[in-house]
Design an enzyme around this catalytic site. Structure first.
Site, mmCIF file in Angstrom:
data_model
loop_
_atom_site.group_PDB
_atom_site.id
_atom_site.type_symbol
_atom_site.label_atom_id
_atom_site.label_comp_id
_atom_site.label_asym_id
_atom_site.label_seq_id
_atom_site.Cartn_x
_atom_site.Cartn_y
_atom_site.Cartn_z
ATOM 1 N N SER A 111 -31.824 -32.526 24.990
ATOM 2 C CA SER A 111 -33.218 -32.405 24.549
ATOM 3 C C SER A 111 -34.005 -31.659 25.612
ATOM 4 O O SER A 111 -33.705 -31.774 26.798
ATOM 5 C CB SER A 111 -33.834 -33.800 24.352
ATOM 6 N N SER A 112 -35.035 -30.951 25.200
ATOM 7 C CA SER A 112 -35.830 -30.180 26.175
ATOM 8 C C SER A 112 -36.563 -31.105 27.145
ATOM 9 O O SER A 112 -36.965 -30.705 28.226
ATOM 10 C CB SER A 112 -36.852 -29.306 25.439
ATOM 11 N N CYS A 113 -36.707 -32.378 26.761
ATOM 12 C CA CYS A 113 -37.484 -33.285 27.634
ATOM 13 C C CYS A 113 -36.656 -33.785 28.808
ATOM 14 O O CYS A 113 -37.135 -34.574 29.623
ATOM 15 C CB CYS A 113 -38.017 -34.452 26.832
ATOM 16 N N TYR A 140 -34.326 -42.026 29.260
ATOM 17 C CA TYR A 140 -33.676 -41.265 28.176
ATOM 18 C C TYR A 140 -33.069 -39.987 28.741
ATOM 19 O O TYR A 140 -31.934 -39.629 28.421
ATOM 20 C CB TYR A 140 -34.728 -40.928 27.125
ATOM 21 N N LYS A 144 -29.159 -38.678 28.636
ATOM 22 C CA LYS A 144 -28.771 -37.424 27.985
ATOM 23 C C LYS A 144 -28.097 -36.477 28.994
ATOM 24 O O LYS A 144 -27.154 -35.758 28.654
ATOM 25 C CB LYS A 144 -30.004 -36.754 27.364
ATOM 26 N N HIS A 183 -42.728 -39.186 17.234
ATOM 27 C CA HIS A 183 -43.193 -38.040 18.010
ATOM 28 C C HIS A 183 -44.534 -37.582 17.454
ATOM 29 O O HIS A 183 -44.978 -38.029 16.401
ATOM 30 C CB HIS A 183 -42.163 -36.913 17.936
HETATM 31 O O1 GFB Z 1 -44.103 -35.969 20.769
HETATM 32 P P1 GFB Z 1 -44.422 -36.866 21.916
HETATM 33 O O2 GFB Z 1 -44.479 -38.340 21.640
HETATM 34 O O3 GFB Z 1 -43.307 -36.689 23.024
HETATM 35 O O4 GFB Z 1 -45.816 -36.437 22.593
HETATM 36 P P2 GFB Z 1 -43.077 -35.632 24.185
HETATM 37 C C1 GFB Z 1 -46.147 -35.094 22.762
HETATM 38 C C2 GFB Z 1 -47.594 -35.011 23.180
HETATM 39 O O5 GFB Z 1 -48.399 -35.336 22.029
HETATM 40 C C3 GFB Z 1 -48.010 -36.006 24.278
HETATM 41 C C4 GFB Z 1 -49.418 -36.247 22.406
HETATM 42 O O6 GFB Z 1 -48.888 -35.347 25.143
HETATM 43 C C5 GFB Z 1 -48.746 -37.080 23.492
HETATM 44 O O7 GFB Z 1 -49.718 -37.757 24.260
HETATM 45 N N1 GFB Z 1 -49.867 -37.024 21.244
HETATM 46 C C6 GFB Z 1 -51.101 -36.950 20.723
HETATM 47 C C7 GFB Z 1 -49.152 -37.912 20.540
HETATM 48 N N2 GFB Z 1 -51.237 -37.822 19.692
HETATM 49 C C8 GFB Z 1 -50.026 -38.441 19.564
HETATM 50 C C9 GFB Z 1 -49.547 -39.440 18.672
HETATM 51 O O8 GFB Z 1 -50.277 -39.962 17.803
HETATM 52 N N3 GFB Z 1 -48.245 -39.804 18.801
HETATM 53 C C10 GFB Z 1 -47.428 -39.258 19.764
HETATM 54 N N4 GFB Z 1 -46.146 -39.656 19.835
HETATM 55 N N5 GFB Z 1 -47.852 -38.311 20.659
HETATM 56 C C11 GFB Z 1 -40.681 -36.627 23.980
HETATM 57 C C12 GFB Z 1 -39.795 -37.566 24.763
HETATM 58 O O9 GFB Z 1 -41.749 -36.209 24.832
HETATM 59 O O10 GFB Z 1 -39.993 -35.461 23.587
HETATM 60 C C13 GFB Z 1 -38.597 -37.935 23.957
HETATM 61 O O11 GFB Z 1 -40.537 -38.720 25.131
HETATM 62 C C14 GFB Z 1 -37.996 -36.774 23.196
HETATM 63 O O12 GFB Z 1 -37.642 -38.484 24.825
HETATM 64 C C15 GFB Z 1 -38.994 -35.793 22.655
HETATM 65 O O13 GFB Z 1 -37.088 -36.125 23.990
HETATM 66 C C16 GFB Z 1 -38.330 -34.517 22.178
HETATM 67 O O14 GFB Z 1 -42.832 -34.291 23.606
HETATM 68 O O15 GFB Z 1 -44.136 -35.767 25.218
#
Ligand code: GFB
Length: 316
Positions: A111-113, A140, A144, A183
């Site tokens: 994953s890119s993260c 995580y 990975k 996400h």
């Molecule tokens: O998609 P996300 O949860 O994961 O959050 P990451 C991306 C950005 O969106 C963060 C913002 O800056 C969040 O604060 N965001 C805004 C929100 N509103 C929301 C919301 O309602 N829900 C969520 N979830 N985010 C993940 C990794 O990082 O990337 C995982 O934690 C995984 O392990 C994934 O690899 C691909 O992109 O930050």
């Protein structure tokens, strides 16, 4: 790397999830006639003997590992033990079971993260392990990274042409729309939809809206997986993405427009931003002849239609 015989048996672990279900569709669409799915309800891959018995019974020529404990920033930050240990067990058991069953090909998905938090952008594959990880999902990421090391170890010790891909943030049909564990893209789609149905004046977005993210439709990733099974044979993981990113604020505006929400968007800065940016350098996979085909606006529209047909139980 010669093309896989389209009658070869392919095992897709995690076939019930966002990625696994798309990979099954893509394999069958590419003419594979013997695709076997493994859903978590059928076999708990965290159990080594269950994994070994299941994979031996399938006897695959190739395995795609789309089975993982995944989640958004909130889920990762809240449950690091589960994200570390479930993923370590799933991937180690699947790698060992695949080797035991004599699988000639194995495609692992990172994953890119899992790249360093402050990796130079766009992120090249050789930046892996060159800096500190993003704290909200470091457990995580370590799991990975261990999976990629597992593939590279099987290559080195047994000479197996097994490979790893590094997808960027994914979305599409079959996604998780739970507001706490999902996400950002599906979470915002549900928030804007429900606000529109309820007639709410505003929707709250987490963080500052300034982080940048790259979004690849899962059907584009799945097509890349089929392509890589046929052509890719290198120890280095290979990035799979669009090479373009948007701010969370821009994404929120795009999702609001897709759903038809016209109210106010407010930001809850008590929630974490996570990694400031993670856009992938996709020059290596582009050089192999693959490119994404589903643009973000088109992908949002089709995903929203899927959400309405499958997730919204007829309310509003
Ligand atoms: O998609 P996300 O949860 O994961 O959050 P990451 C991306 C950005 O969106 C963060 C913002 O800056 C969040 O604060 N965001 C805004 C929100 N509103 C929301 C919301 O309602 N829900 C969520 N979830 N985010 C993940 C990794 O990082 O990337 C995982 O934690 C995984 O392990 C994934 O690899 C691909 O992109 O930050």
């Amino acid at each position: 790397m010669g093309e896989l015989d389209r009658s070869a048996r392919i095992l897709v672990a995690g076939s019930g999830g966002l990625v696994g279900s798309a990979v099954v569709r893509a394999l069958r669409g590419a003419g594979f006639t013997d695709v076997v799915g493994a859903r978590s309800a059928q076999v708990d891959l965290r159990d080594a003997s269950a994994a070994r018995e299941f994979v031996a019974g399938v006897d695959p020529v190739a395995v795609v590992d789309a089975a993982a404990r995944v989640g958004g920033i909130a889920a990762n930050a809240a449950r690091p033990v589960e994200f570390l240990h479930d993923n370590l067990r799933i991937q180690a058991n699947l790698l060992d079971a695949a080797a035991g069953a004599g699988a000639g090909r194995f495609l692992f998905l990172g994953s890119s993260c899992i790249y360093p938090k402050f990796a130079e952008q766009p992120i090249r594959e050789d930046s892996l392990l060159t800096g500190p990880l993003e704290a909200t999902n470091d457990a995580y990421a370590v799991a990975k990274i261990a999976g990629i090391m597992g593939v590279q170890s099987y290559r080195r010790e047994y000479g197996l042409p097994w490979v790893s891909a590094m997808p960027t943030n994914l979305y599409g049909p079959g996604d998780n729309f739970d507001l706490e564990s999902s996400h950002v893209l599906p979470a915002l789609m549900r928030k804007f939809h429900e606000a529109t149905v309820r007639g709410d004046a505003r929707v709250t977005v987490w963080g500052t809206g300034t982080p940048r993210r790259e979004f690849l439709h899962v059907d584009d990733l799945a097509a890349a997986c089929v392509h890589l099974l046929d052509v890719y044979d290198d120890p280095s993981p290979i990035n799979v993405g669009t090479g373009e990113d948007v701010t969370i604020a821009e994404l929120a505006a795009l999702v609001a427009r897709t759903v038809g929400f016209t109210g106010e968007i407010v930001y809850d800065t008590s929630r974490p931003d996570g990694t400031p940016r993670k856009v992938l350098d996709v020059s290596r996979i582009t050089a192999t002849g693959w490119k994404p085909r589903i643009g973000l606006a088109e992908g949002l529209a089709s995903t929203y239609r899927w959400y309405l047909d499958n997730y919204v139980s007829g309310e509003g």
